[in-house]
Scaffold this active site. Structure first.
Site, PDB file in Angstrom:
ATOM      1  N   CYS A   1      -1.468   1.625  -3.082  1.00  0.00           N
ATOM      2  CA  CYS A   1      -2.522   2.825  -2.840  1.00  0.00           C
ATOM      3  C   CYS A   1      -2.081   4.270  -2.757  1.00  0.00           C
ATOM      4  O   CYS A   1      -2.371   4.942  -3.392  1.00  0.00           O
ATOM      5  CB  CYS A   1      -3.320   2.495  -1.532  1.00  0.00           C
TER       6      CYS A   1
ATOM      7  N   TYR B   1      -8.641  -3.556 -11.377  1.00  0.00           N
ATOM      8  CA  TYR B   1      -8.462  -2.008 -10.458  1.00  0.00           C
ATOM      9  C   TYR B   1      -7.038  -1.375 -11.122  1.00  0.00           C
ATOM     10  O   TYR B   1      -7.111  -0.175 -11.633  1.00  0.00           O
ATOM     11  CB  TYR B   1      -8.138  -2.464  -9.126  1.00  0.00           C
TER      12      TYR B   1
ATOM     13  N   HIS C   1     -27.536  21.422  -3.055  1.00  0.00           N
ATOM     14  CA  HIS C   1     -27.639  21.923  -4.325  1.00  0.00           C
ATOM     15  C   HIS C   1     -26.741  23.089  -4.338  1.00  0.00           C
ATOM     16  O   HIS C   1     -26.371  23.896  -4.055  1.00  0.00           O
ATOM     17  CB  HIS C   1     -29.220  22.407  -4.523  1.00  0.00           C
TER      18      HIS C   1
ATOM     19  N   CYS D   1       0.738  -1.387  -0.053  1.00  0.00           N
ATOM     20  CA  CYS D   1       0.075   0.001  -0.172  1.00  0.00           C
ATOM     21  C   CYS D   1       1.053   1.186  -0.046  1.00  0.00           C
ATOM     22  O   CYS D   1       0.704   2.215  -0.783  1.00  0.00           O
ATOM     23  CB  CYS D   1      -0.864  -0.067   1.233  1.00  0.00           C
TER      24      CYS D   1
ATOM     25  N   LYS E   1      -0.019   5.360  -6.115  1.00  0.00           N
ATOM     26  CA  LYS E   1      -1.055   5.439  -7.236  1.00  0.00           C
ATOM     27  C   LYS E   1      -1.795   6.558  -7.010  1.00  0.00           C
ATOM     28  O   LYS E   1      -2.274   7.113  -7.937  1.00  0.00           O
ATOM     29  CB  LYS E   1      -1.654   4.192  -7.137  1.00  0.00           C
TER      30      LYS E   1
ATOM     31  N   GLU F   1      -6.779   2.023 -13.411  1.00  0.00           N
ATOM     32  CA  GLU F   1      -6.262   2.919 -12.809  1.00  0.00           C
ATOM     33  C   GLU F   1      -5.106   3.502 -13.453  1.00  0.00           C
ATOM     34  O   GLU F   1      -4.720   4.805 -13.862  1.00  0.00           O
ATOM     35  CB  GLU F   1      -5.894   2.819 -11.449  1.00  0.00           C
TER      36      GLU F   1
ATOM     37  N   GLU G   1     -26.501  15.128  -4.714  1.00  0.00           N
ATOM     38  CA  GLU G   1     -28.009  15.078  -4.354  1.00  0.00           C
ATOM     39  C   GLU G   1     -29.029  14.352  -5.317  1.00  0.00           C
ATOM     40  O   GLU G   1     -29.955  14.124  -4.865  1.00  0.00           O
ATOM     41  CB  GLU G   1     -28.285  16.787  -4.565  1.00  0.00           C
TER      42      GLU G   1
END
Ligand code: NDP
Length: 451
Positions: free
Chosen positions: A47, A176, A433, A42, A50, A180, A438
């Protein structure tokens, strides 16, 4: 019997370090062996770097989008060397933090390979130590299929340390890592081709979302679907990848992002009753205990859900079970995750197909929307939001999104799903908003899809 340590952890990545720290805080004497880098995949080649690269890639879109808002930007240029240098500095800082977590908690560290020699014995360089419990947290390693010339392909292990940005790259895979990196490289200005053997990227995700992300990604790079690698030749211009469709792709580099395998070889497992699956994953029970009662395993090496936060949770559970006596269980349902492709894809709960396979009577709500930002940016990018609702109790059991910062957004919705939020709860929530999020609380038109 007296042991040298209460707990000996093999592997100083996310799961191993978390288990060590929690065990030490509960009063256990703990040792960790790490042969490569503290922080594991990681922090070093996963992670964290990346995500830094993904931020770098996003700037291209931002620079381009800004023009529709009145910014006059000169031609942009990307400098790989600067990114790599700054990334290396940050990763070294993080590695230092991992080291100091261990040191500050009086955990003994061995920067070397450790091999299991018996239920309570670990062989180190020139000596053997004993432990009441052993935790295997050695993680995984990229796997590259064998075909002529496949040795020319690099993996996610090498990609972060390339000395220069290739002019062109071919990425093999549709999971993944493949999507990516393909998203990242194309935005860095590298001519990118993504080769995947299936008809839609990201197998395992919601089918409608897969279709949508495949179309979005296909706009940004050269996408070759239903194609598999046959051979790679090196010539004076670089690499030539031949596909089973007879297409040939020439590029400076080939990245194989074709999956990862548990790192269980030569770990001494044959000396104990630890069993592995055909993929090499250590088989554990609900308490992460292997067939050898004193040996436990967590993280990518058990190949359940190969995500850092899951390894952290598993490591913590083992430490608490062993040294505080409580027996927490890990819920593998509603684990949110994000693919940091562009746009991001995030998900929590069941896909429409999984809900159907369970025989559930479901309502499906989905919307494709153009972000307000892109009315002026001119970017031809849509976002997609989707809810899967269980008709029986009105609970939202699946939430999926393709759009900017989808991970940031879905993390919060994951809490709502864990709390059992119903569609009525979503509907009575006032939207913010104007945001993309939303849409999740204003979806009214269901697509009825009873089984
Ligand atoms: P994945 O398993 O996600 O993807 C592997 C890809 O390679 C699939 O598309 C697969 O195709 C393809 N493939 C497998 N074998 C072959 C072959 N022989 N020829 C051609 N293609 C092949 O693995 P990754 O390496 O991308 O990632 C490993 C794991 O790491 C992920 O599953 C995830 O758990 C974790 N991860 C998480 C990230 C995040 O949270 N953002 C980021 C990166 C990794 P098919 O689908 O047809 O089987």
């Amino acid at each position: 019997m007296e042991y040298d340590f209460d707990l000996f952890v093999i592997g100083g990545g996310s799961g191993g370090v978390r288990a060590s720290r929690v065990a030490a805080n509960l009063g256990a004497s703990v040792a960790v062996a790490e042969e490569r880098y503290f922080g594991g995949t990681c922090v070093n080649v996963g992670c964290v770097p990346k995500k830094l690269f993904s931020y770098a890639a996003h700037y291209r879109d931002d620079f381009e989008d800004s023009r529709g808002f009145g910014w006059v930007t000169p031609d942009i240029a990307f400098n790989w060397a600067v990114l790599k240098r700054n990334k290396d500095k940050e990763i070294n800082r993080l590695k230092g933090i991992y080291r100091s977590i261990l040191d500050n908690n009086n955990i003994t560290t061995f920067e070397q390979r450790a091999v299991i020699q018996g239920p309570h014995e670990i062989r180190l360089e020139g000596k053997t130590v004993t432990a009441r419990y052993i935790l295997i947290a050695v993680g995984g390693w990229p796997w590259v299929p064998e075909f002529p010339g496949s040795e020319h392909a690099i993996t996610s292990n090498e990609i972060f340390s390339m000395e220069s940005l290739p002019e062109s790259i071919t990425v093999i895979g549709g999971g993944y890592i493949a999507v990516e990196f393909a998203s990242i490289f194309t935005r860095m200005g590298c001519k990118t081709t993504l080769v995947y053997r299936g008809d839609k990227l990201l197998r395992g995700f919601d089918e409608e979302i897969r279709q949508f992300i495949t179309e979005e990604i296909g706009q940004a790079l050269d996408l070759k679907l239903e194609a598999s690698p046959v051979k790679i030749d090196r010539n004076s211009n670089g690499l030539r990848l031949t596909l089973d469709t007879r297409d040939e792709i020439c590029s400076e580099a080939v990245l194989s992002a074709t999956g990862r395998q548990p790192l269980t070889r030569q770990l001494g497992l044959e000396t104990v009753a630890v069993k592995t699956s055909t993929s090499g994953a250590v088989i554990v029970n609900e308490q992460f205990q292997t067939g050898e009662p004193s040996i436990y395993a967590v993280g990518d090496v058990i190949d359940r859900v190969a995500l850092t936060p899951v390894a952290l949770a598993e490591g913590q559970i083992v430490a608490r079970a062993l040294f505080s006596g409580d027996k927490p269980q890990l819920e593998y349902t509603n684990i949110p995750s994000t693919v940091f492709c562009h746009p991001n894809l995030a998900t929590v709960g069941l896909t429409e197909e999984q809900a159907r396979d369970k025989g559930l009577d479901i309502d499906v709500y989905s919307a494709k929307v153009k972000q307000l930002k892109h009315t002026l940016s001119g970017r031809n990018e849509l976002s997609m939001l989707k809810l899967v609702v269980n008709c029986q109790d009105d609970r939202v059991i699946g939430l999926h999104m393709v759009g900017p910062e989808a991970g940031e957004l879905v993390q919060g919705f994951a809490v709502a799903l864990n709390c059992g939020a119903t569609k009525a709860d979503f509907d009575r929530t006032i939207g913010i908003h104007p945001t993309l999020a939303e849409e999740f609380v204003t979806m009214r038109n269901k697509r009825k899809s009873h089984v």
